[in-house]
Design an enzyme around this catalytic site. Structure first.
Site, short mmCIF file in Angstrom:
data_model
loop_
_atom_site.label_atom_id
_atom_site.label_comp_id
_atom_site.label_asym_id
_atom_site.label_seq_id
_atom_site.Cartn_x
_atom_site.Cartn_y
_atom_site.Cartn_z
CG HIS A 69 49.85 -45.03 -112.88
ND1 HIS A 69 50.46 -46.17 -113.35
CD2 HIS A 69 50.83 -44.10 -112.82
CE1 HIS A 69 51.74 -45.93 -113.57
NE2 HIS A 69 52.00 -44.68 -113.24
CG ASP A 184 55.84 -45.71 -113.28
OD1 ASP A 184 54.75 -45.23 -112.96
OD2 ASP A 184 56.37 -45.54 -114.40
CD GLU A 216 51.04 -42.86 -116.05
OE1 GLU A 216 51.65 -41.79 -116.05
OE2 GLU A 216 51.61 -43.95 -116.32
CD GLU A 217 53.52 -46.52 -117.02
OE1 GLU A 217 54.03 -45.85 -117.94
OE2 GLU A 217 53.93 -46.48 -115.84
CG HIS A 327 58.95 -47.31 -117.61
ND1 HIS A 327 58.45 -46.65 -118.70
CD2 HIS A 327 58.16 -46.92 -116.58
CE1 HIS A 327 57.42 -45.89 -118.35
NE2 HIS A 327 57.23 -46.04 -117.06
CO CO Z 1 53.87 -43.76 -113.50
#
Ligand code: CO
Length: 364
Positions: A69, A184, A216-217, A327
């Site tokens: 992603h 991420d 995605e998140e 994150h």
């Molecule tokens: Co991810």
């Protein structure tokens, strides 16, 4: 001097792509995959899908979907106060304490505007207040505006504008540990690009679809639409893993260690991997001398879950590059893990001929 892969990782890490506003990341992925792919398209939500036709196995060769992603955690301008401060909505799963006193860029009609989430100064607090964590609802972004009009007219800021963490890529002294934002899932996106490069060079007994997904998140939204478009027989998701190798985290929370090689998830909240596919990954890792780690998470969600539920069901697995401090503005990955993840996934895809895929999709 950084090599080509370090430069790509740095560029992807620093690119702006908060959820729903992945354009700058998409442009990099398109640039990298266009010379390698037999076709590139975007779906109606913004995911980019590159196709590599099978070099053996013919038209009917199985369809293998790779996913990573493009989006990262961000914010979105909720409203501008009369004094010119920005109140915001979070995009993705932020810890409140990761938001405070950080630098940001507001993507406005006049460019990327510098901002900071201001913090109430300690000098005005009693002992009790000093020990408390600020809640995100009390936070604001200071962009140096003197009023709402100033923020709107001089800086071009409007409600709904995306906000992205401001954080530079840097390598630690050993040259192997990479510090930056958005691993991420830019680590997964970069790995997918490099897997495609290897497959293009080696050939593969399947049609490969590399999907750089959006959103995605906020609930795996781009994976859902791109998997629908691809209709894969097998899904391999490439993600940032969850390292558990720093103080205050136990192996029962997360098991991956930086430098220990790529990992596979055996459980997360969104998906259970296909166990035959798990065993195949273990066999391929052994054959190629790739150290493989396992992780069992009680939380987490990832795009593989949407791929798995496509059509009548699709065997899927999540393969990761272990990552510390997900994150937040500053995460850490290890270059060796990245390189070995690329090697492992490319070797795995080369094994996925029609007979192997048929056996993975058979249940007794
Ligand atoms: Co991810």
């Amino acid at each position: 001097m950084p090599d080509r892969i370090e430069s790509l990782l740095a560029e992807l890490s620093e690119a702006s792509g908060p959820t729903g506003f992945e354009g700058p990341v998409r442009a990099i992925v398109r640039r990298e995959l266009t010379p390698l792919a037999d076709g590139i398209e975007t779906d109606g939500l913004g995911s980019l899908i590159a196709r590599l036709d099978a070099t053996s196995g013919g038209e009917d060769a199985p369809r293998v979907m790779l996913a990573g992603h493009m989006d990262e955690l961000g914010l979105l301008v909720r409203r501008i106060t009369p004094e010119g401060y920005l109140k915001f909505q979070t995009l993705g799963g932020w810890l409140d304490q990761a938001l405070i006193n950080q630098r940001w860029r507001v993507i406005s009609s006049k460019g990327a505007v510098l901002g900071v989430t201001g913090i109430k100064t300690v000098h005005v607090m009693n002992a009790d207040a000093r020990g408390r964590v600020f809640a995100k609802d009390d936070m604001f972004i200071d962009v140096g505006a003197t009023s709402a009009e100033d923020a709107e007219q001089r800086l071009g800021i409007r409600p709904g504008d995306p906000v992205v963490p401001d954080s530079r890529f840097e390598a630690f002294e050993d040259g192997k540990l990479y510090l930056g934002k958005a691993w991420d899932d830019r680590a997964g996106v970069a790995a997918m690009i490099e897997v495609v490069r290897l497959l293009k060079a080696s050939g593969h007994p399947n049609h490969v679809f590399a999907a750089a997904t959006v959103q995605e998140e906020v609930g795996l939204r781009g994976a859902e639409t791109s998997a629908h478009a691809i209709a894969p027989a097998i899904g391999i998701n490439l993600e940032s893993g969850v390292a558990g190798d720093y103080p205050g985290i136990s192996p029962d929370e997360a098991q991956e260690k930086l430098g220990g090689g790529p990992a596979i998830f055996l459980h997360d909240t969104s998906m259970l991997p296909n166990l035959k596919l798990r065993d195949l990954v273990i066999d391929v890792a052994k054959e190629y001398g790739v150290p493989l780690q396992f992780n069992v998470l009680s939380g987490y969600g990832q795009d593989g879950a949407m791929v798995q539920r496509t059509g009548s069901g699709t065997p899927a697995i999540n393969i990761t590059v272990p990552t510390r401090y997900l994150h937040s503005h500053n995460g850490v990955i290890h270059r060796d893990d990245f390189d070995k993840a690329v090697m492992l996934v490319a070797a795995l895809v080369r094994k996925l001929d029609a007979a192997t895929v048929a056996s993975l999709r058979t249940f007794d």
